[in-house]
Design a protein around this motif. Sequence first.
Motif, PDB file in Angstrom:
ATOM      1  N   GLU A   1       3.512   5.694  -5.854  1.00  8.30           N
ATOM      2  CA  GLU A   1       3.277   5.821  -7.326  1.00  8.30           C
ATOM      3  C   GLU A   1       2.260   6.841  -7.766  1.00  8.30           C
ATOM      4  O   GLU A   1       2.362   7.416  -8.694  1.00  8.30           O
ATOM      5  CB  GLU A   1       3.117   4.258  -8.155  1.00  8.30           C
ATOM      6  CG  GLU A   1       4.144   3.548  -7.722  1.00  8.30           C
ATOM      7  CD  GLU A   1       3.809   1.917  -8.137  1.00  8.30           C
ATOM      8  OE1 GLU A   1       2.318   2.118  -8.640  1.00  8.30           O
ATOM      9  OE2 GLU A   1       4.681   1.227  -8.140  1.00  8.30           O
ATOM     10  N   ALA A   2       1.141   6.940  -7.028  1.00  6.19           N
ATOM     11  CA  ALA A   2      -0.163   7.777  -7.342  1.00  6.19           C
ATOM     12  C   ALA A   2       0.447   9.240  -6.946  1.00  6.19           C
ATOM     13  O   ALA A   2       0.048  10.091  -8.031  1.00  6.19           O
ATOM     14  CB  ALA A   2      -1.315   7.624  -6.173  1.00  6.19           C
ATOM     15  N   GLU A   3       1.094   9.550  -5.911  1.00  7.75           N
ATOM     16  CA  GLU A   3       1.520  10.717  -5.825  1.00  7.75           C
ATOM     17  C   GLU A   3       2.569  11.234  -7.243  1.00  7.75           C
ATOM     18  O   GLU A   3       2.545  12.403  -7.590  1.00  7.75           O
ATOM     19  CB  GLU A   3       2.365  11.134  -4.534  1.00  7.75           C
ATOM     20  CG  GLU A   3       1.584  10.893  -3.242  1.00  7.75           C
ATOM     21  CD  GLU A   3       2.363  11.006  -2.123  1.00  7.75           C
ATOM     22  OE1 GLU A   3       3.642  11.132  -2.093  1.00  7.75           O
ATOM     23  OE2 GLU A   3       1.782  10.798  -0.964  1.00  7.75           O
ATOM     24  N   HIS A   4       3.257  10.205  -7.448  1.00  3.98           N
ATOM     25  CA  HIS A   4       4.409  10.609  -8.665  1.00  3.98           C
ATOM     26  C   HIS A   4       3.483  10.997  -9.964  1.00  3.98           C
ATOM     27  O   HIS A   4       3.940  11.895 -10.596  1.00  3.98           O
ATOM     28  CB  HIS A   4       5.169   9.448  -8.939  1.00  3.98           C
ATOM     29  CG  HIS A   4       6.192   9.553  -9.970  1.00  3.98           C
ATOM     30  ND1 HIS A   4       7.239  10.490  -9.774  1.00  3.98           N
ATOM     31  CD2 HIS A   4       6.290   8.894 -11.066  1.00  3.98           C
ATOM     32  CE1 HIS A   4       7.975  10.608 -10.802  1.00  3.98           C
ATOM     33  NE2 HIS A   4       7.471   9.616 -11.772  1.00  3.98           N
ATOM     34  N   ASP A   5       2.457  10.314 -10.106  1.00  2.00           N
ATOM     35  CA  ASP A   5       1.270  10.400 -11.198  1.00  2.00           C
ATOM     36  C   ASP A   5       0.565  11.772 -11.135  1.00  2.00           C
ATOM     37  O   ASP A   5       0.822  12.444 -12.420  1.00  2.00           O
ATOM     38  CB  ASP A   5       0.528   9.275 -11.529  1.00  2.00           C
ATOM     39  CG  ASP A   5       1.153   7.811 -11.819  1.00  2.00           C
ATOM     40  OD1 ASP A   5       2.254   8.138 -12.203  1.00  2.00           O
ATOM     41  OD2 ASP A   5       0.573   6.809 -11.584  1.00  2.00           O
TER      42      ASP A   5
ATOM     43  N   SER B   1       0.866  -1.230  -0.066  1.00  3.85           N
ATOM     44  CA  SER B   1       0.014   0.023   0.045  1.00  3.85           C
ATOM     45  C   SER B   1       0.801   1.205   0.059  1.00  3.85           C
ATOM     46  O   SER B   1       0.495   2.152  -0.831  1.00  3.85           O
ATOM     47  CB  SER B   1      -1.049   0.088   1.247  1.00  3.85           C
ATOM     48  OG  SER B   1      -0.223  -0.164   2.462  1.00  3.85           O
ATOM     49  N   ASP B   2       2.040   1.199   0.614  1.00 11.28           N
ATOM     50  CA  ASP B   2       2.941   2.339   0.703  1.00 11.28           C
ATOM     51  C   ASP B   2       3.422   2.635  -0.775  1.00 11.28           C
ATOM     52  O   ASP B   2       3.608   3.854  -1.213  1.00 11.28           O
ATOM     53  CB  ASP B   2       3.960   2.209   1.754  1.00 11.28           C
ATOM     54  CG  ASP B   2       3.357   2.262   3.244  1.00 11.28           C
ATOM     55  OD1 ASP B   2       2.367   2.604   3.238  1.00 11.28           O
ATOM     56  OD2 ASP B   2       4.213   1.698   3.985  1.00 11.28           O
ATOM     57  N   GLU B   3       3.690   1.589  -1.379  1.00 16.84           N
ATOM     58  CA  GLU B   3       4.341   1.716  -2.813  1.00 16.84           C
ATOM     59  C   GLU B   3       3.267   2.226  -3.967  1.00 16.84           C
ATOM     60  O   GLU B   3       3.461   3.029  -4.630  1.00 16.84           O
ATOM     61  CB  GLU B   3       4.918   0.208  -3.227  1.00 16.84           C
ATOM     62  CG  GLU B   3       6.241  -0.158  -2.637  1.00 16.84           C
ATOM     63  CD  GLU B   3       6.416  -1.454  -3.071  1.00 16.84           C
ATOM     64  OE1 GLU B   3       5.859  -1.963  -4.078  1.00 16.84           O
ATOM     65  OE2 GLU B   3       7.717  -1.870  -2.807  1.00 16.84           O
TER      66      GLU B   3
END
Length: 439
Positions: A382-386, A376-378
Amino acid sequence: MARRRKNRTHLKGAGAAAQNADDGAPKSFIIKHGQVGSSLTQLVRDLRKVMEPNTASRLKERNRNKLKDYLTMAPTLKVTHLLALTLTDLAPSLRMVRLPAGPTLSFRVERYSLMKDIMKTSRSSRSMGMEYLTAPLVVLASFPPPSPETPPHLPLLMKSFQSLFPPLSPNTMSLSNCRRIVLIAYNADRGTVDFRHYVVTVKPYGVSKRVRRVLEGAPKKSTAHSSSGFLDLGNEKDVADFLLRKRGELGPGSDGYESAASSASSAAGDDGDAVSLADDYVGRNNKKGQKKAVRLSEVGPRMELRLIKIAEGAPGKDGAVLYHEFVKKSKAEAAALKASHAAKEKLRKQRREEQESNVQRKKAEKQALRKNQHDSDEEASEAEHDEFDAEGHDEWDEDEEISEVEDSDEEHSEEPGSESDDEPEERPPTKKVRIRGKR
């Protein structure tokens, strides 16, 4: 300052071989359990002296220590036997436990004598020294041979005492290490076991006590006129006066007197009493191949033990009773008792397996929870990066034309009704800074 040199503390050669040979020797704890008197406390010290060097000689018991503490700590220290002395209303009691799985032998101490009591009654005092650097030899006497008519508890009793001491290996054992003997004798008339402790002494063979004094030197109780290691013949006119004086005849010094009791202790005897030394032995003139007389000197302690009970397992995990001195059961009662112990053991094993399975299940759940949290942390990262890429932070395009946005903004600002740039902006009042100086 000079550097400190490190001394080598590890053993090499014969020392390392001797240490490796003693690794398989049985080790023991000898403790007192509960409130006991000073006499039993001294008996515990004497028993530790007998079992040296394979026992905890300086073990200190505390009032808050329980028997369970020693049973838990013993396997970690590779202790194989536990001897616990306690005081009951009837007599002192001794429990001998084979660790970690038993059996447990319970004895009643009928009579006992301490080391100091034996030394007081002995004719010649003996100092305690190098004899306790090696383990004693165990001698089992008067036990009946195994046969169908022999009571089944006697072979187990014999093996239990035999396992207390290191096994004998004639091929590798050194003669100089045979310094002490522990005698375990079974008294069939009384149904008890006698415990004795002796020190091996080697004396010249075929000579009188006066000649032996000349050969061995001065006695241990040296007087003011005798120097250490030499016999005082200053009061004698000739050495023949000392050697040929008749029995009971008083001489000029105390060394020339020989009583009937002292002459009886002479090492002279038949050829059957002589022993040819197979190797060099400790002491003066004890060389290989010489004929010597071997004597045993009792140093104590001395005990008379009566076997009361033999039970499977260790204290706290007692199993079936194999033997009891006073309680006799029929075959049906013994079978029922054995079945109940088997059921208890099965239940204990089932609970242990269930506990182990619960531990494994909890470990698996904890690992799965950690893995899900990591995934879940990964996904969140990834969502923040997108989102950061979708905000329009593109690369600079050199061919793109730049429109004059600043000029249009100025034109709109100069329209009537708009605020002029000359009007001062409202700013918060500045705070006065006070500087404190020395007056």
